[in-house]
Design an enzyme around this catalytic site. Sequence first.
Site, short mmCIF file in Angstrom:
data_model
loop_
_atom_site.label_atom_id
_atom_site.label_comp_id
_atom_site.label_asym_id
_atom_site.label_seq_id
_atom_site.Cartn_x
_atom_site.Cartn_y
_atom_site.Cartn_z
NE ARG A 175 -11.10 3.87 10.15
CZ ARG A 175 -10.57 2.86 9.47
NH1 ARG A 175 -9.30 2.53 9.65
NH2 ARG A 175 -11.28 2.18 8.61
CE LYS A 183 -6.11 -1.74 -1.51
NZ LYS A 183 -5.52 -1.48 -0.28
CD GLU A 230 -10.72 -0.97 3.50
OE1 GLU A 230 -10.36 -1.49 2.43
OE2 GLU A 230 -9.98 -0.96 4.51
CB SER A 257 -8.24 -4.44 -2.45
OG SER A 257 -9.21 -4.47 -1.43
CG HIS A 296 -10.42 -0.16 -2.53
ND1 HIS A 296 -9.91 -0.53 -1.29
CD2 HIS A 296 -11.30 -1.14 -2.86
CE1 HIS A 296 -10.46 -1.66 -0.91
NE2 HIS A 296 -11.30 -2.06 -1.84
CG ASN A 297 -7.35 1.17 1.26
OD1 ASN A 297 -7.72 0.39 0.39
ND2 ASN A 297 -6.41 0.86 2.12
CG ASN A 310 -2.24 -0.59 1.02
OD1 ASN A 310 -2.73 -0.63 -0.10
ND2 ASN A 310 -2.86 -1.08 2.09
C1 6PG Z 1 -7.63 -4.01 1.40
C2 6PG Z 1 -7.49 -3.23 2.67
C3 6PG Z 1 -6.11 -3.36 3.19
C4 6PG Z 1 -6.01 -3.05 4.65
C5 6PG Z 1 -6.00 -1.60 4.96
C6 6PG Z 1 -6.33 -1.35 6.38
O1 6PG Z 1 -8.09 -3.40 0.45
O2 6PG Z 1 -7.32 -5.19 1.41
O3 6PG Z 1 -7.77 -1.89 2.44
O4 6PG Z 1 -5.28 -2.64 2.34
O5 6PG Z 1 -7.03 -3.66 5.33
O6 6PG Z 1 -4.71 -1.13 4.72
O7 6PG Z 1 -6.25 -0.02 6.54
P1 6PG Z 1 -6.36 0.69 7.94
O8 6PG Z 1 -5.41 0.01 8.87
O9 6PG Z 1 -5.93 2.08 7.63
O10 6PG Z 1 -7.77 0.55 8.36
#
Ligand code: 6PG
Length: 478
Positions: free
Chosen positions: A287, A182, A189, A128, A185-186, A102
């Site tokens: 957070r 990506k 997420e 991911s 995407h996060n 990442n």
């Molecule tokens: C994915 C997730 C992965 C990971 C994050 C967690 O797509 O598989 O996003 O990359 O779970 O890095 O991120 P945090 O620790 O910032 O919640």
Amino acid sequence: MSAHIGVTGLAVMGANLARNFARNGYTVALHNRSVEKTDALLNQHGDEGDFVRTESLQELVDSLQKPRRVLIMVKAGKPVDSVIEQLTPLLEDGDIVIDAGNSHYEDTRRREAALAEKGLHFVGIGVSGGEEGALLGPSIMPGGSRESYDSLGPMLEKISAKYDGDPCCRWIGTDGAGHFVKMVHNGIEYADMQVIGEAFDLLRSGAGIEPAEQAEIFTEWNKGELSSFLIEITAEVLAHTDARTSKPFIDVVVDSAGQKGTGRWTVVSALELGSPVSGIAESVFARGLSSQRDQRALAQDVLAGHEEQVQVPEGFVEDVRQALFASKLVSYAQGIDMLTSAAKEYGWELKLDEIASLWRAGCIIRAELLDDIMKAYADEDRPENLLFAPAFAEAIAAAVPAWRRVVATAVQLGIPVPVFSSSLAYYDGLRRKRLPAALTQGLRDLFGAHTYRRIDAEGTFHTQWSGDKSEVEAVDTH
Ligand code: 6PG
């Protein structure tokens, strides 16, 4: 036997990607700084395919077919630079270095340019799906040169997740485009998880529904338009009972959310691009607030709430579902809008339909919704904003009354719903014919002569506030 690909960095993500390649018929050369990890992988999973054990980067490089493909899976940041530094003198023109961590897209842009000068391809790929995804089929977002994708793409597509047989891996664009996508995407997420959390809090604190019962509600929700991996696993987490205390598991977990940084990067980048990802930003801030445990403890005694003891309206559970869906849609719309701004800024030709298509399986934000998002952007008549696509405009309009009721009830009850409410504000902000930004412009012009434009004339103007208040044409200072 010469290997198709080498993997260096065999912590769980690297090991699982290596196994995934091997299980798909590729010969994989393995390397790790300490050889114990390499041997552990070979002892436990050596029979899953063809592996080549190596003890040094030189050995790893020597074991590879040309053009060589070396995948680095180490902690983002300095460790990646350090491996690149050791690796590049061992490689030749046309070889491909892949960073599957990442990494920040700006680092990827810098590394790509530096390696291109040496005749090497550098490909930053977003991966991911967590540990399980890495092993069984992740969603993969590769950047780098188109030429490198011709050689690497088929392998990545083979190990990726599939949606109706379609690989969840497409070339995203040059240099850092894969890591950028990506990162967004996060960001989505983060927002996705926060809206789920807000729904949970409303159902628990507002409607008094215990976690086990909520697990059933989320399971039900997962059968409809909310159907997604995160809703599915929410039901699993809420149904879980803590073995030590027999309490709901969720009640024994410290309510302070961690973050490794990708959500924050999304927001920093959005601020630089001027892209209004308010829901994603609120989820990162939520957070942050959760982590300020000392201040939160003090606030218990200092800050009054004056909550109104209102009953939640009838049909509240369904209202919350609709508010969750609408807020989720806004987060996707904001993330996608940010991709459009970034494409302009960085000269990437991001294909939004393809990006949505490769998020349909394997990744953390996989959701039924993404198939419709893909279709909306595959249409000749691409919407300017996801929410303008007829299907989504209709779906969100249907949710608006419930969404407003939920936000109003949350405010009365003193339950914080930063993403539900900021997403609604974004929606209303987009729709509003006149925004108070006109007043902001007036104020800026008064205190700083920052100028303004008029609705009825071309040009840029300034009012001589400290003089006779007459208007003059001015040079645009923004
Ligand atoms: C994915 C997730 C992965 C990971 C994050 C967690 O797509 O598989 O996003 O990359 O779970 O890095 O991120 P945090 O620790 O910032 O919640």
